[in-house]
Design an enzyme around this catalytic site. Structure first.
Site, PDB file in Angstrom:
ATOM      1  N   SER A  78       0.819  -1.218   0.000  1.00 30.72           N
ATOM      2  CA  SER A  78       0.000   0.000   0.000  1.00 30.72           C
ATOM      3  C   SER A  78       0.845   1.257   0.000  1.00 30.72           C
ATOM      4  CB  SER A  78      -0.900  -0.001   1.236  1.00 30.72           C
ATOM      5  OG  SER A  78      -0.109  -0.268   2.377  1.00 30.72           O
ATOM      6  N   THR A 181      -2.396   3.154   4.004  1.00 32.09           N
ATOM      7  CA  THR A 181      -1.479   4.306   3.973  1.00 32.09           C
ATOM      8  C   THR A 181      -0.754   4.480   5.289  1.00 32.09           C
ATOM      9  OG1 THR A 181      -2.879   5.532   2.469  1.00 32.09           O
ATOM     10  CG2 THR A 181      -1.492   6.859   3.909  1.00 32.09           C
ATOM     11  N   THR A 199       1.609   6.886   0.320  1.00 32.15           N
ATOM     12  CA  THR A 199       0.714   5.799  -0.083  1.00 32.15           C
ATOM     13  C   THR A 199       0.789   5.506  -1.577  1.00 32.15           C
ATOM     14  OG1 THR A 199      -1.608   5.073   0.086  1.00 32.15           O
ATOM     15  CG2 THR A 199      -1.253   7.307  -0.670  1.00 32.15           C
ATOM     16  N   ARG A 209      -6.340   8.953 -10.557  1.00 35.05           N
ATOM     17  CA  ARG A 209      -6.962   9.251  -9.262  1.00 35.05           C
ATOM     18  C   ARG A 209      -5.896   9.638  -8.225  1.00 35.05           C
ATOM     19  NH1 ARG A 209      -6.684   7.206  -3.708  1.00 35.05           N
ATOM     20  NH2 ARG A 209      -8.724   7.476  -2.779  1.00 35.05           N
ATOM     21  N   THR A 232      -6.046   7.828   7.208  1.00 39.66           N
ATOM     22  CA  THR A 232      -5.959   6.677   6.322  1.00 39.66           C
ATOM     23  C   THR A 232      -7.379   6.228   6.005  1.00 39.66           C
ATOM     24  OG1 THR A 232      -5.097   4.432   6.029  1.00 39.66           O
ATOM     25  CG2 THR A 232      -5.739   5.049   8.260  1.00 39.66           C
ATOM     26  N   GLY A 233      -7.522   5.519   4.898  1.00 39.71           N
ATOM     27  CA  GLY A 233      -8.852   5.045   4.537  1.00 39.71           C
ATOM     28  C   GLY A 233      -9.353   5.727   3.282  1.00 39.71           C
TER      29      GLY A 233
END
Ligand code: ASP
Length: 320
Positions: A78, A181, A199, A209, A232-233
């Protein structure tokens, strides 16, 4: 006095800043090195960051050194080398860094360079800009001595090919929710704060993106007067709520780091009818050394290092 009169005399506009200043002054600056970061790979990153802090290095050097450990580890899918590619098989990296003076640097959609955080630091220190993207960021990196290398490992390539085979059934709508991340926040022995976030973004994202991680105020924010926060997420949700900036501003208003993280997530949860089907998590470090961490869903972990420990902690999700 009528409300209208209050406004006319300016009382309403002066009360709030006075309260805010009182809060700032009552929080004492900690002087013990402390590092907090997201996910389980944060443990090794913290270890490296702590080495810098124990030898009286700056928080800025510590955050960069820390997250570089994750960027260089091909088994972490990641971040950095070994990161999962986009839909078309390209590994594109996003990263940012902020120091205690409020300086910031960032790169997005960077390809073939293993240490985006260090390129972000160069953007911060050598240019008048904050953010470079794509080919421009890559050319800048190469000009400053970074080596071009293939970041798509065999393992990540195989996983991507497998995903492609299944595409059209399960993952038709684009990026899945597979992410980890690293956001890392540190305070050094003179009490200064810095942060870094890096990340490869959402796995199998649409080409081009960019998530929250390189966006100052979204994936990361540092205010040396108050504290720092990282995310993160699902980056789109963090961007739409200016997440890390919000966490820091809530701390400024007197929220504890923990409550600030929870409230920032609460805004996302409420926008999604109380039950979002994705993960977002925040970590926060206030200038007095108090930390906070919260996540929408279960499964989030953070690594915390202070003088005597370097441990992984599990976080209970707000909604499960
Ligand atoms: N926040 C990252 C992004 O949206 C994903 C992650 O946390 O792994 O790009």
């Amino acid at each position: 006095m009528e409300r209208r009169d209050f406004i006319k005399t300016g009382l309403i506009t002066t009360v709030a800043p006075t309260l805010l200043l009182a809060n700032i002054e009552t929080i004492k600056r900690a002087r013990n090195p402390i590092v907090i970061s997201t996910w389980k790979h944060g443990v090794k990153a913290n270890e490296e960051a702590m080495k810098v802090l124990f030898s009286k290095g700056s928080a800025l050097d510590a955050v960069e050194a820390g997250v570089k450990i994750s960027e260089a580890d091909p088994t972490i899918q990641s971040v950095g080398i070994g990161g999962r590619p986009d839909k078309d098989g390209h590994v594109t990296l996003d990263a940012c860094i902020m120091d205690s003076q409020g300086n910031a640097g960032s790169v997005a959609y960077l390809q073939d360079i293993k240490h985006p955080v260090s390129v972000a630091r160069k953007v911060m220190e050598l240019t008048d800009h904050v953010m470079l993207v794509g080919q421009g960021a890559k050319s800048f990196a190469i000009t400053h001595g970074f080596k071009e290398e293939n970041l798509l490992t065999e393992e990540s390539r195989k996983a991507w090919l497998k995903w492609k085979m299944k595409q059209g059934k399960k993952d038709e709508l684009g990026p899945n929710d597979d992410h980890d991340t690293i956001s890392l926040l540190a305070q050094d022995s003179v009490g200064n704060l810095s942060g870094a976030c890096t990340t490869s973004g959402l796995a199998y994202k649409i080409s081009g993106r960019v998530g929250d991680s390189p966006i100052i105020g979204a994936g990361l924010y540092v205010d040396n007067e108050i504290g720092a926060a990282g995310a993160t997420g699902r980056g789109e949700e963090v961007i739409k709520t200016t997440g890390s900036f919000l966490v820091v501003e809530l701390m400024r208003q007197g929220y504890t780091p923990q409550d600030a993280c929870r409230e920032a997530l609460g805004r996302i949860i409420r926008r999604h009818g109380g039950n979002p089907g994705f993960q977002v998590a925040y970590i926060a470090l206030r200038k007095d050394g108090e930390i906070g961490a919260a996540a929408i869903r279960k499964g989030f972990k953070y690594a915390l290092s202070s003088e005597n420990e370097n441990k992984l902690h599990s976080v209970k999700g707000i909604i499960n």
